[in-house]
Write a protein that holds these residues in place. Structure first.
Motif, mmCIF file in Angstrom:
data_model
loop_
_atom_site.group_PDB
_atom_site.id
_atom_site.type_symbol
_atom_site.label_atom_id
_atom_site.label_comp_id
_atom_site.label_asym_id
_atom_site.label_seq_id
_atom_site.Cartn_x
_atom_site.Cartn_y
_atom_site.Cartn_z
ATOM 1 N N PHE A 134 -19.894 -22.007 7.371
ATOM 2 C CA PHE A 134 -19.657 -24.137 7.808
ATOM 3 C C PHE A 134 -18.859 -24.412 7.856
ATOM 4 O O PHE A 134 -18.876 -25.570 7.754
ATOM 5 C CB PHE A 134 -21.230 -24.566 6.724
ATOM 6 C CG PHE A 134 -22.513 -23.153 7.027
ATOM 7 C CD1 PHE A 134 -22.825 -23.813 8.613
ATOM 8 C CD2 PHE A 134 -22.994 -23.038 6.682
ATOM 9 C CE1 PHE A 134 -24.256 -22.977 9.012
ATOM 10 C CE2 PHE A 134 -24.101 -22.358 6.615
ATOM 11 C CZ PHE A 134 -24.981 -22.224 8.369
ATOM 12 N N THR A 135 -17.088 -23.381 7.594
ATOM 13 C CA THR A 135 -15.806 -23.738 7.274
ATOM 14 C C THR A 135 -15.985 -25.540 8.723
ATOM 15 O O THR A 135 -14.776 -26.089 7.891
ATOM 16 C CB THR A 135 -15.390 -23.169 6.547
ATOM 17 O OG1 THR A 135 -14.926 -22.380 7.876
ATOM 18 C CG2 THR A 135 -15.521 -22.528 5.410
ATOM 19 N N GLY A 136 -16.179 -24.548 9.615
ATOM 20 C CA GLY A 136 -15.659 -25.691 10.536
ATOM 21 C C GLY A 136 -17.275 -26.717 10.641
ATOM 22 O O GLY A 136 -17.145 -27.736 11.977
ATOM 23 N N THR A 137 -17.964 -27.120 10.311
ATOM 24 C CA THR A 137 -19.028 -27.859 10.254
ATOM 25 C C THR A 137 -18.682 -28.834 9.952
ATOM 26 O O THR A 137 -18.691 -28.969 8.154
ATOM 27 C CB THR A 137 -20.682 -27.193 9.740
ATOM 28 O OG1 THR A 137 -19.956 -26.336 10.910
ATOM 29 C CG2 THR A 137 -21.924 -28.316 10.058
ATOM 30 N N PRO A 138 -18.518 -30.464 10.046
ATOM 31 C CA PRO A 138 -18.275 -31.479 9.484
ATOM 32 C C PRO A 138 -18.759 -31.946 8.610
ATOM 33 O O PRO A 138 -21.027 -31.747 9.103
ATOM 34 C CB PRO A 138 -18.134 -32.758 11.234
ATOM 35 C CG PRO A 138 -17.934 -31.908 11.533
ATOM 36 C CD PRO A 138 -18.475 -30.500 11.963
ATOM 37 N N GLY A 139 -18.971 -31.994 7.255
ATOM 38 C CA GLY A 139 -19.851 -32.644 6.222
ATOM 39 C C GLY A 139 -20.302 -31.595 5.424
ATOM 40 O O GLY A 139 -21.118 -31.167 4.436
ATOM 41 N N ALA A 140 -20.779 -29.858 5.611
ATOM 42 C CA ALA A 140 -21.158 -29.361 5.181
ATOM 43 C C ALA A 140 -20.335 -28.792 4.242
ATOM 44 O O ALA A 140 -19.288 -27.916 4.223
ATOM 45 C CB ALA A 140 -21.026 -27.628 5.940
ATOM 46 N N GLU A 141 -20.599 -29.346 2.658
ATOM 47 C CA GLU A 141 -20.617 -28.712 1.758
ATOM 48 C C GLU A 141 -21.190 -27.605 0.817
ATOM 49 O O GLU A 141 -20.457 -27.066 0.033
ATOM 50 C CB GLU A 141 -19.608 -30.255 0.450
ATOM 51 C CG GLU A 141 -19.487 -31.011 1.473
ATOM 52 C CD GLU A 141 -17.563 -30.453 1.152
ATOM 53 O OE1 GLU A 141 -17.505 -30.385 0.350
ATOM 54 O OE2 GLU A 141 -16.495 -30.770 1.978
ATOM 55 N N TRP A 142 -22.312 -27.988 0.366
ATOM 56 C CA TRP A 142 -23.176 -27.463 0.192
ATOM 57 C C TRP A 142 -24.456 -26.660 0.490
ATOM 58 O O TRP A 142 -24.286 -27.046 1.490
ATOM 59 C CB TRP A 142 -24.013 -28.046 -1.192
ATOM 60 C CG TRP A 142 -23.407 -29.081 -2.274
ATOM 61 C CD1 TRP A 142 -21.947 -28.570 -3.147
ATOM 62 C CD2 TRP A 142 -23.655 -30.008 -2.861
ATOM 63 N NE1 TRP A 142 -21.503 -29.460 -3.583
ATOM 64 C CE2 TRP A 142 -22.310 -30.796 -3.826
ATOM 65 C CE3 TRP A 142 -24.797 -30.954 -2.387
ATOM 66 C CZ2 TRP A 142 -22.344 -31.770 -4.131
ATOM 67 C CZ3 TRP A 142 -25.282 -32.948 -3.256
ATOM 68 C CH2 TRP A 142 -23.623 -33.157 -4.448
ATOM 69 N N ILE A 143 -25.005 -25.309 -0.328
ATOM 70 C CA ILE A 143 -25.829 -24.636 0.954
ATOM 71 C C ILE A 143 -26.593 -24.353 0.244
ATOM 72 O O ILE A 143 -27.253 -24.503 -1.498
ATOM 73 C CB ILE A 143 -25.337 -22.919 1.065
ATOM 74 C CG1 ILE A 143 -23.805 -23.384 1.447
ATOM 75 C CG2 ILE A 143 -25.792 -22.135 1.948
ATOM 76 C CD1 ILE A 143 -23.845 -24.042 2.824
ATOM 77 N N HIS A 144 -27.867 -24.709 0.859
ATOM 78 C CA HIS A 144 -29.674 -24.380 0.778
ATOM 79 C C HIS A 144 -29.361 -22.758 0.710
ATOM 80 O O HIS A 144 -29.020 -22.020 2.197
ATOM 81 C CB HIS A 144 -30.266 -24.637 1.313
ATOM 82 C CG HIS A 144 -31.441 -25.871 0.184
ATOM 83 N ND1 HIS A 144 -31.298 -26.196 -0.868
ATOM 84 C CD2 HIS A 144 -31.366 -27.435 0.889
ATOM 85 C CE1 HIS A 144 -31.588 -27.138 -0.783
ATOM 86 N NE2 HIS A 144 -31.710 -28.035 -0.648
ATOM 87 N N VAL A 145 -30.443 -21.997 -0.336
ATOM 88 C CA VAL A 145 -30.845 -20.313 0.665
ATOM 89 C C VAL A 145 -32.025 -20.611 0.184
ATOM 90 O O VAL A 145 -32.729 -21.315 -0.719
ATOM 91 C CB VAL A 145 -29.815 -19.858 -0.393
ATOM 92 C CG1 VAL A 145 -30.533 -18.248 -0.455
ATOM 93 C CG2 VAL A 145 -28.654 -19.694 -0.405
ATOM 94 N N GLY A 146 -32.780 -20.090 1.112
ATOM 95 C CA GLY A 146 -33.979 -20.197 0.684
ATOM 96 C C GLY A 146 -34.581 -19.010 1.456
ATOM 97 O O GLY A 146 -34.344 -17.852 2.349
ATOM 98 N N ALA A 147 -36.123 -19.777 1.702
ATOM 99 C CA ALA A 147 -37.503 -18.883 2.902
ATOM 100 C C ALA A 147 -38.265 -20.026 3.855
ATOM 101 O O ALA A 147 -38.796 -20.598 3.532
ATOM 102 C CB ALA A 147 -38.321 -18.143 1.802
ATOM 103 N N ARG A 148 -38.516 -19.388 4.298
ATOM 104 C CA ARG A 148 -39.352 -19.867 5.328
ATOM 105 C C ARG A 148 -40.988 -18.867 6.132
ATOM 106 O O ARG A 148 -40.213 -18.103 6.511
ATOM 107 C CB ARG A 148 -38.737 -21.259 6.952
ATOM 108 C CG ARG A 148 -38.006 -22.028 6.734
ATOM 109 C CD ARG A 148 -38.540 -22.745 5.811
ATOM 110 N NE ARG A 148 -37.683 -23.743 5.067
ATOM 111 C CZ ARG A 148 -37.096 -24.369 4.744
ATOM 112 N NH1 ARG A 148 -37.037 -23.607 3.196
ATOM 113 N NH2 ARG A 148 -35.997 -25.250 3.940
#
Length: 234
Positions: free
Chosen positions: A155-169
Motif C-alpha cells: 500500500f505504499t502507493g495508496t494515499p494516507g495508508a499508514e497503519w494496517i488492520h490484519v484480521g478475518a471476515r
C-alpha cells in the motif's frame, strides 16, 4: 448417475527465501495472551469466539470462531484500535510486506465467503481504499487439517495508508474456524499460488460422463508465477 472422484494436484512452485530473525509486529499473533475476560490481547472480536486450548497449530492456544448464524455488519476479527483519536493501538505500521497465518476450517455455508483480510488505514484512523481478501479454499473446509496461508501486499502507493488492520471476515452461516500464528514478513516471498475455488458442471445430455472443471488460481505473491501447471486425475 455415475460418481466421479476428482483429485486436483496443483504443481505450483513457491519460492520461499530465508528471512532474518525479527520481532513480529503482529503482537499476540498466536493468541497466547488473554485479558481478564478471556479475550485475546491486541485483537478486536466482532464475532462469537473464544481463545481455547482444545486445538492449536503451535503453542498452547488458538482462536476459535463459531456461529450458527452470521452476525450483522462486518463480522470477524480486527487488530485492536480506537476511533477517533489518532491512536495506532494494535494496528501495524507496515504499509508493505506479507502475511503468514495458519487456519483450520471445519465448516462454513457458503464455503467461499470466509477468509483473511488486510485493511489499509490512515492515522485518523479510518479505512482507505484497497482492502485485500484472501478466501479460505473450499477444498480445505472440513478436511480436519491445519493449513498455512500466505500473501503479500503493498500500500505504499495508496494515499494516507499508514497503519494496517490484519484480521478475518466471516460472511457465512455455520462457521467453525480456528486461527493461529499470524506473522508479518518483510518479503519478498516470491510467487504465492492460491487455489480458491473448484467447480464441476456436467455437460447437458452427457450427465455422469462428461463435465467442465474450473479451478480458480490466484497469485498472492510479490513476483510473477511462471511455468505453473495443474493436473487433474480422475
Amino acid at each position: 448417475m455415475t460418481r466421479i472422484l476428482l483429485l486436483i494436484a496443483c504443481c505450483l512452485a513457491m519460492l520461499m527465501l530465508p528471512l532474518a530473525a525479527q520481532t513480529n509486529p503482529i503482537t499476540n499473533g498466536g493468541f497466547e495472551q488473554v485479558d481478564a475476560t478471556g479475550a485475546p490481547v491486541d485483537w478486536q472480536l466482532m464475532y462469537p469466539a473464544e481463545v481455547s486450548m482444545a486445538d492449536k497449530h503451535s503453542g498452547q492456544r488458538a482462536l476459535h470462531l463459531f456461529a450458527a448464524k452470521r452476525p450483522e455488519g462486518d463480522p470477524g476479527l480486527n487488530r485492536s484500535w480506537n476511533l477517533p483519536g489518532n491512536v495506532q493501538a494494535g494496528m501495524i505500521a507496515r504499509p508493505k510486506g506479507a502475511l503468514s497465518f495458519w487456519y483450520k476450517a471445519n465448516s462454513a455455508n457458503p464455503a467461499n465467503q470466509m477468509g483473511i483480510v488486510i485493511i489499509p488505514m490512515n492515522t485518523r484512523p479510518s479505512e482507505v481504499s484497497g482492502r485485500l481478501f484472501w478466501v479460505i479454499p473450499e477444498q480445505h473446509i472440513g478436511d480436519g487439517q491445519w493449513h498455512r496461508g500466505l500473501f503479500a501486499y503493498d500500500f505504499t502507493g495508496t494515499p494516507g495508508a499508514e497503519w494496517i488492520h490484519v484480521g478475518a471476515r466471516l460472511y457465512a452461516d455455520n462457521v467453525d474456524l480456528w486461527l493461529d500464528d499470524f506473522e508479518w514478513l518483510p518479503g519478498p516471498i516470491g510467487p504465492a499460488p492460491h487455489a480458491s475455488k473448484l467447480e464441476l458442471k456436467e455437460v447437458a445430455g452427457q450427465e455422469g460422463q462428461a463435465a467442465d472443471v474450473t479451478l480458480t488460481v490466484s497469485n498472492f505473491g510479490d513476483a510473477p508465477l511462471e511455468g505453473a501447471t495443474a493436473t487433474l486425475a480422475v
